[in-house]
Design an enzyme around this catalytic site. Structure first.
Site, short mmCIF file in Angstrom:
data_model
loop_
_atom_site.label_atom_id
_atom_site.label_comp_id
_atom_site.label_asym_id
_atom_site.label_seq_id
_atom_site.Cartn_x
_atom_site.Cartn_y
_atom_site.Cartn_z
N ASP A 89 0.85 -1.19 0.00
CA ASP A 89 0.00 0.00 0.00
C ASP A 89 0.89 1.25 0.00
O ASP A 89 1.88 1.32 0.72
CB ASP A 89 -0.91 -0.01 1.24
CG ASP A 89 -2.07 0.96 1.11
OD1 ASP A 89 -3.22 0.50 1.06
OD2 ASP A 89 -1.81 2.19 1.08
N ILE A 90 0.51 2.24 -0.81
CA ILE A 90 1.33 3.44 -0.96
C ILE A 90 1.29 4.33 0.28
O ILE A 90 2.20 5.13 0.51
CB ILE A 90 0.87 4.24 -2.22
CG1 ILE A 90 1.98 5.12 -2.75
CG2 ILE A 90 -0.39 5.03 -1.95
CD1 ILE A 90 1.71 5.70 -4.14
N ASN A 121 -13.02 -3.43 2.31
CA ASN A 121 -14.05 -2.40 2.42
C ASN A 121 -14.95 -2.37 1.19
O ASN A 121 -14.46 -2.43 0.05
CB ASN A 121 -13.39 -1.02 2.58
CG ASN A 121 -12.56 -0.92 3.84
OD1 ASN A 121 -12.88 -1.52 4.85
ND2 ASN A 121 -11.46 -0.17 3.78
N GLN A 151 -14.46 2.43 1.80
CA GLN A 151 -13.83 2.17 0.51
C GLN A 151 -13.55 3.49 -0.19
O GLN A 151 -14.42 4.36 -0.27
CB GLN A 151 -14.74 1.30 -0.37
CG GLN A 151 -14.07 0.85 -1.67
CD GLN A 151 -14.93 -0.14 -2.48
OE1 GLN A 151 -16.10 -0.33 -2.19
NE2 GLN A 151 -14.31 -0.73 -3.49
N HIS A 178 -10.37 -4.93 -3.54
CA HIS A 178 -9.04 -5.22 -2.99
C HIS A 178 -9.18 -5.68 -1.55
O HIS A 178 -10.17 -5.38 -0.88
CB HIS A 178 -8.13 -3.98 -3.09
CG HIS A 178 -8.71 -2.75 -2.48
ND1 HIS A 178 -9.66 -1.98 -3.11
CD2 HIS A 178 -8.49 -2.16 -1.29
CE1 HIS A 178 -10.00 -0.98 -2.34
NE2 HIS A 178 -9.30 -1.06 -1.22
N HIS A 180 -7.08 -5.79 2.13
CA HIS A 180 -5.95 -5.26 2.90
C HIS A 180 -5.33 -6.34 3.78
O HIS A 180 -6.05 -7.13 4.40
CB HIS A 180 -6.42 -4.14 3.84
CG HIS A 180 -6.86 -2.90 3.16
ND1 HIS A 180 -6.03 -1.83 2.93
CD2 HIS A 180 -8.06 -2.53 2.65
CE1 HIS A 180 -6.70 -0.86 2.33
NE2 HIS A 180 -7.94 -1.26 2.15
P1 5GP Z 1 -9.82 1.45 0.59
O1 5GP Z 1 -9.98 2.63 1.51
O2 5GP Z 1 -10.51 1.67 -0.73
O3 5GP Z 1 -10.18 0.15 1.22
O4 5GP Z 1 -8.25 1.33 0.33
C1 5GP Z 1 -7.58 1.90 -0.74
C2 5GP Z 1 -6.12 1.76 -0.45
O5 5GP Z 1 -5.39 1.93 -1.66
C3 5GP Z 1 -5.58 2.82 0.53
O6 5GP Z 1 -5.00 2.16 1.65
C4 5GP Z 1 -4.57 3.59 -0.29
O7 5GP Z 1 -3.43 3.97 0.46
C5 5GP Z 1 -4.21 2.61 -1.39
N1 5GP Z 1 -3.81 3.26 -2.63
C6 5GP Z 1 -4.49 4.24 -3.28
N2 5GP Z 1 -3.83 4.60 -4.40
C7 5GP Z 1 -2.73 3.79 -4.46
C8 5GP Z 1 -1.66 3.69 -5.41
O8 5GP Z 1 -1.58 4.39 -6.41
N3 5GP Z 1 -0.71 2.73 -5.15
C9 5GP Z 1 -0.77 1.92 -4.04
N4 5GP Z 1 0.23 1.03 -3.89
N5 5GP Z 1 -1.76 2.01 -3.13
C10 5GP Z 1 -2.73 2.93 -3.35
#
Ligand code: 5GP
Ligand code: ZN
Length: 137
Positions: free
Chosen positions: A30-31, A86, A93, A99, A101
């Site tokens: 994760d970034i 999520n 989300q 995805h 985590h």
């Molecule tokens: P969500 O909140 O949708 O469950 O999680 C999205 C996740 O994607 C976040 O933890 C965010 O840091 C990660 N993320 C968003 N954009 C990028 C990206 O460009 N590269 C990577 N490696 N992770 C990303």
């Protein structure tokens, strides 16, 4: 999907730190990690969330989860791990491409995944369970 950032990562159009890849998934760091080693498993075929995922693909995806979790735990030496997925804005989300985590956990770390425990009135849980069950029959 052209505008989807995770589709671009899956295709390699946006760089990422890859820790596992097969025909169905790409797992990357994760970034913006909750802690070092926080990874996300991206489904290669674009589906927005769990409600768009068919059972056959789900089986293939979830088969990857234990071995990735074990590899992260072995490398990071974390005490525990949250596997989190999520669905929808209200559920946290932010990227609408399915995805999962992998969140490494340590004693007294800064991650906070908690809720206030609720309760059911007499008979309420049984009635609700039956109602949901009827949708699965
Ligand atoms: P969500 O909140 O949708 O469950 O999680 C999205 C996740 O994607 C976040 O933890 C965010 O840091 C990660 N993320 C968003 N954009 C990028 C990206 O460009 N590269 C990577 N490696 N992770 C990303
Ligand atoms: Zn996508």
């Amino acid at each position: 999907m052209d505008s989807c950032i995770f589709c671009k990562i899956v295709k390699g159009e946006i760089p990422s730190s890859v820790i596992y890849e097969d025909d169905n998934v790409k797992v990357i760091l994760d970034i913006a990690p909750s802690a070092k080693g926080h990874a996300i498993l991206l489904v290669k075929h674009h589906v927005a969330d769990i409600f768009e995922l068919d059972a056959e693909l789900a089986g293939k995806i979830f088969a990857v989860v234990p071995k990735v979790a074990a590899a992260i735990k072995a490398e990071l030496g974390c005490d525990g791990m949250n596997i989190l997925q999520n669905n929808g804005v209200e559920a946290g989300q932010t990227v609408f491409h399915l995805h999962i985590h992998f969140i490494p956990r340590w004693k007294d770390d800064a991650v906070n995944i908690k809720w206030t425990p609720g309760n059911y009135a007499d008979g309420e849980a049984a009635a609700l369970a039956a109602a949901i069950k009827s949708r699965l029959d």
